[in-house]
Scaffold this motif. Structure first.
Motif, mmCIF file in Angstrom:
data_model
loop_
_atom_site.group_PDB
_atom_site.id
_atom_site.type_symbol
_atom_site.label_atom_id
_atom_site.label_comp_id
_atom_site.label_asym_id
_atom_site.label_seq_id
_atom_site.Cartn_x
_atom_site.Cartn_y
_atom_site.Cartn_z
ATOM 1 N N LEU A 125 0.824 -1.211 0.000
ATOM 2 C CA LEU A 125 0.000 0.000 0.000
ATOM 3 C C LEU A 125 0.854 1.255 0.000
ATOM 4 C CD1 LEU A 125 -2.826 -0.868 2.552
ATOM 5 C CD2 LEU A 125 -3.125 -0.313 0.138
ATOM 6 N N VAL A 126 1.923 1.233 0.749
ATOM 7 C CA VAL A 126 2.771 2.412 0.858
ATOM 8 C C VAL A 126 3.586 2.624 -0.414
ATOM 9 C CG1 VAL A 126 4.685 3.479 2.122
ATOM 10 C CG2 VAL A 126 2.867 2.282 3.365
ATOM 11 N N ILE A 127 4.240 1.589 -0.885
ATOM 12 C CA ILE A 127 5.125 1.766 -2.037
ATOM 13 C C ILE A 127 4.353 2.056 -3.317
ATOM 14 C CG2 ILE A 127 5.271 -0.636 -2.822
ATOM 15 C CD1 ILE A 127 8.339 -0.145 -3.073
ATOM 16 N N SER A 128 3.118 1.585 -3.419
ATOM 17 C CA SER A 128 2.325 1.796 -4.637
ATOM 18 C C SER A 128 1.770 3.206 -4.734
ATOM 19 C CB SER A 128 1.176 0.786 -4.714
ATOM 20 O OG SER A 128 0.280 0.952 -3.622
ATOM 21 N N ALA A 129 1.940 4.011 -3.690
ATOM 22 C CA ALA A 129 1.433 5.382 -3.733
ATOM 23 C C ALA A 129 2.065 6.180 -4.865
ATOM 24 C CB ALA A 129 1.691 6.079 -2.401
ATOM 25 N N GLY A 130 3.297 5.827 -5.237
ATOM 26 C CA GLY A 130 3.961 6.528 -6.327
ATOM 27 C C GLY A 130 3.273 6.351 -7.670
ATOM 28 N N TYR A 131 2.463 5.289 -7.782
ATOM 29 C CA TYR A 131 1.704 5.036 -9.008
ATOM 30 C C TYR A 131 0.231 5.386 -8.847
ATOM 31 C CZ TYR A 131 5.585 2.617 -11.294
ATOM 32 O OH TYR A 131 6.787 2.321 -11.887
ATOM 33 N N ALA A 132 -0.117 5.965 -7.696
ATOM 34 C CA ALA A 132 -1.494 6.366 -7.415
ATOM 35 C C ALA A 132 -2.467 5.193 -7.537
ATOM 36 C CB ALA A 132 -1.929 7.507 -8.329
ATOM 37 N N VAL A 133 -2.011 4.010 -7.114
ATOM 38 C CA VAL A 133 -2.887 2.833 -7.078
ATOM 39 C C VAL A 133 -2.874 2.280 -5.661
ATOM 40 C CG1 VAL A 133 -2.609 2.246 -9.507
ATOM 41 C CG2 VAL A 133 -0.993 1.323 -7.824
ATOM 42 N N LEU A 134 -3.895 1.501 -5.332
ATOM 43 C CA LEU A 134 -4.004 0.920 -3.997
ATOM 44 C C LEU A 134 -3.497 -0.523 -4.035
ATOM 45 C CD1 LEU A 134 -7.506 2.279 -2.919
ATOM 46 C CD2 LEU A 134 -5.277 3.014 -2.087
ATOM 47 N N GLY A 135 -2.238 -0.703 -3.697
ATOM 48 C CA GLY A 135 -1.650 -2.033 -3.711
ATOM 49 C C GLY A 135 -0.861 -2.271 -4.990
ATOM 50 N N ARG A 136 0.092 -3.199 -4.923
ATOM 51 C CA ARG A 136 0.956 -3.474 -6.073
ATOM 52 C C ARG A 136 0.240 -4.345 -7.093
ATOM 53 N NH1 ARG A 136 6.650 -5.486 -3.945
ATOM 54 N NH2 ARG A 136 7.077 -5.496 -6.178
ATOM 55 N N TRP A 137 0.618 -4.115 -8.350
ATOM 56 C CA TRP A 137 0.085 -4.922 -9.428
ATOM 57 C C TRP A 137 1.263 -5.449 -10.234
ATOM 58 C CZ3 TRP A 137 -3.420 -8.019 -10.571
ATOM 59 C CH2 TRP A 137 -3.849 -8.303 -11.878
ATOM 60 N N ARG A 138 1.581 -4.809 -11.350
ATOM 61 C CA ARG A 138 2.720 -5.250 -12.156
ATOM 62 C C ARG A 138 3.787 -4.175 -12.282
ATOM 63 N NH1 ARG A 138 -0.464 -8.297 -17.185
ATOM 64 N NH2 ARG A 138 -1.416 -9.946 -15.900
ATOM 65 N N GLU B 72 -3.638 1.857 13.878
ATOM 66 C CA GLU B 72 -2.604 1.363 12.972
ATOM 67 C C GLU B 72 -2.894 1.779 11.534
ATOM 68 O OE1 GLU B 72 -1.279 -2.668 15.431
ATOM 69 O OE2 GLU B 72 -2.941 -2.746 13.996
ATOM 70 N N LYS B 73 -4.162 1.761 11.158
ATOM 71 C CA LYS B 73 -4.530 2.195 9.803
ATOM 72 C C LYS B 73 -4.185 3.659 9.583
ATOM 73 C CE LYS B 73 -8.238 -1.145 8.955
ATOM 74 N NZ LYS B 73 -9.691 -1.354 8.752
ATOM 75 N N LYS B 74 -4.381 4.486 10.596
ATOM 76 C CA LYS B 74 -4.052 5.907 10.471
ATOM 77 C C LYS B 74 -2.565 6.104 10.188
ATOM 78 C CE LYS B 74 -8.115 7.783 11.427
ATOM 79 N NZ LYS B 74 -8.842 8.616 10.451
ATOM 80 N N ARG B 75 -1.731 5.337 10.839
ATOM 81 C CA ARG B 75 -0.291 5.445 10.615
ATOM 82 C C ARG B 75 0.077 5.054 9.186
ATOM 83 N NH1 ARG B 75 2.794 5.455 15.475
ATOM 84 N NH2 ARG B 75 1.497 5.226 17.326
ATOM 85 N N VAL B 76 -0.518 3.964 8.715
ATOM 86 C CA VAL B 76 -0.194 3.468 7.375
ATOM 87 C C VAL B 76 -0.664 4.448 6.307
ATOM 88 C CG1 VAL B 76 -0.648 1.628 5.705
ATOM 89 C CG2 VAL B 76 -0.175 1.063 8.103
ATOM 90 N N ILE B 77 -1.862 4.997 6.473
ATOM 91 C CA ILE B 77 -2.384 5.952 5.495
ATOM 92 C C ILE B 77 -1.519 7.215 5.460
ATOM 93 C CG2 ILE B 77 -4.294 7.544 5.080
ATOM 94 C CD1 ILE B 77 -4.728 4.815 3.956
ATOM 95 N N LEU B 78 -1.017 7.634 6.606
ATOM 96 C CA LEU B 78 -0.120 8.785 6.637
ATOM 97 C C LEU B 78 1.172 8.469 5.886
ATOM 98 C CD1 LEU B 78 0.728 11.585 7.552
ATOM 99 C CD2 LEU B 78 1.430 10.591 9.739
ATOM 100 N N ALA B 79 1.714 7.285 6.107
ATOM 101 C CA ALA B 79 2.925 6.884 5.393
ATOM 102 C C ALA B 79 2.682 6.872 3.890
ATOM 103 C CB ALA B 79 3.391 5.515 5.872
ATOM 104 N N ARG B 80 1.542 6.357 3.472
ATOM 105 C CA ARG B 80 1.211 6.326 2.046
ATOM 106 C C ARG B 80 1.104 7.746 1.482
ATOM 107 N NH1 ARG B 80 -1.104 3.534 -2.187
ATOM 108 N NH2 ARG B 80 -2.561 4.797 -3.379
ATOM 109 N N ALA B 81 0.509 8.662 2.245
ATOM 110 C CA ALA B 81 0.361 10.041 1.789
ATOM 111 C C ALA B 81 1.709 10.716 1.575
ATOM 112 C CB ALA B 81 -0.470 10.834 2.792
ATOM 113 N N LEU B 82 2.702 10.341 2.360
ATOM 114 C CA LEU B 82 4.024 10.953 2.268
ATOM 115 C C LEU B 82 4.910 10.291 1.213
ATOM 116 C CD1 LEU B 82 4.700 11.367 6.077
ATOM 117 C CD2 LEU B 82 4.457 13.237 4.433
ATOM 118 N N MET B 83 4.557 9.087 0.812
ATOM 119 C CA MET B 83 5.412 8.303 -0.081
ATOM 120 C C MET B 83 5.651 8.995 -1.414
ATOM 121 S SD MET B 83 7.174 5.528 -0.493
ATOM 122 C CE MET B 83 7.985 4.815 -1.928
#
Length: 280
Positions: A119-132, A167-178
């Protein structure tokens, strides 16, 4: 960090132009739905190095305002610029790519089976979760560092559906900053956290606010106790209108919060933090 642009009268600016230092430039902006005005008219400008908190009771128009500020809604009236682009005359998807958002609305779109690190790393592609997508070592390193900063490294292999609300709040914040945004919007970032978790997050956000390289920040909250140190400006809303806005010390007063919450509120400042209680 503080500047004089907040004192500039927005009506002096040609509607076809905006100040290049303003990430948000709203002039006479309103949002209406079903014949009802949810927020506005509002004049509001946010500079590159400013950190804003928006506070007010339920129904005050806070979320409606930041939905326009996050390029999720078009204003019903007025002139609105984000990152120098006028809403209604630019591709909203391009604007959203420059804005990091931490909100319950984002949380609700995430499937329970998604892994936290994906979820965090995929923020750079503006998608929710990794794909390809293909990621580089620097992407993985940045995701790890951001999860560590928000105190969520231990969650990286967990599935979203197994996390607590805090815990979800922390993860969403991390995704927003990614995605290294120009503008970071936080909609009640510590809601659902216990006292320890809230204080950890407030401390991190305070450090972020003091970081000269951090994005501009706009945060919604119901509670002054959740405002981190380092925030420079505040806006108090009630029933869709502005009670007060400007430098935080002059806005977060007993008088302004009493007007907004329609009861006698005492506001105290201890160090760099604010506390409020009802006067009996």
């Amino acid at each position: 960090m503080l500047s004089m642009h907040s004192q500039t009268e927005p009506t002096q600016i040609d509607p076809s132009q905006t100040d290049p230092d303003w990430l948000i430039d709203f002039r006479g902006v309103e949002l209406r739905r079903g014949g009802r005005t949810l927020v506005g008219p509002i004049d509001w400008q946010v500079e590159l190095d400013e950190r804003w908190v928006i506070i007010g009771p339920n129904g005050a128009g806070k979320t409606s305002l930041v939905r326009m500020a996050s390029a999720e809604e078009f204003p019903s009236a007025g002139v609105a610029y984000l990152m120098g682009e006028r809403l209604g005359r630019t591709d909203m998807r391009d604007l959203r790519a420059a804005i990091g958002i931490s909100s319950a609305a984002v949380q609700h779109r995430i499937p329970d089976h998604e892994r936290v690190d994906d979820l965090v790393i995929s923020a750079g592609y503006a998608v929710l979760g990794r794909w390809r997508e293909e990621y580089q070592d620097m992407d993985f390193s940045r995701a790890h560092d951001i999860l560590a900063q928000v105190g969520a490294t231990h969650l990286k292999e967990r599935q979203w559906g197994t996390l607590s609300e805090g815990e979800k709040k922390r993860v969403i914040l991390a995704r927003a900053l990614m995605s290294n945004p120009e503008l970071l919007i936080l909609d009640e970032p510590s809601a659902g956290m216990d006292l320890g978790g809230r204080e950890d997050l407030v401390g991190y956000l305070g450090d972020l606010a003091l970081d000269a390289d951090a994005p501009a920040i706009v945060m919604i909250t119901h509670h002054v106790e959740e405002i981190p140190y380092g925030f420079t400006h505040a806006m108090v809303l009630d029933e869709g209108t502005v009670v007060a806005k400007g430098l935080i010390n002059s806005v977060l007063t007993s008088q302004n919060l009493s007007r907004a919450f329609h009861q006698d509120i005492q506001v105290d400042r201890i160090g760099e933090r604010y506390f409020a209680r009802r006067v009996r």
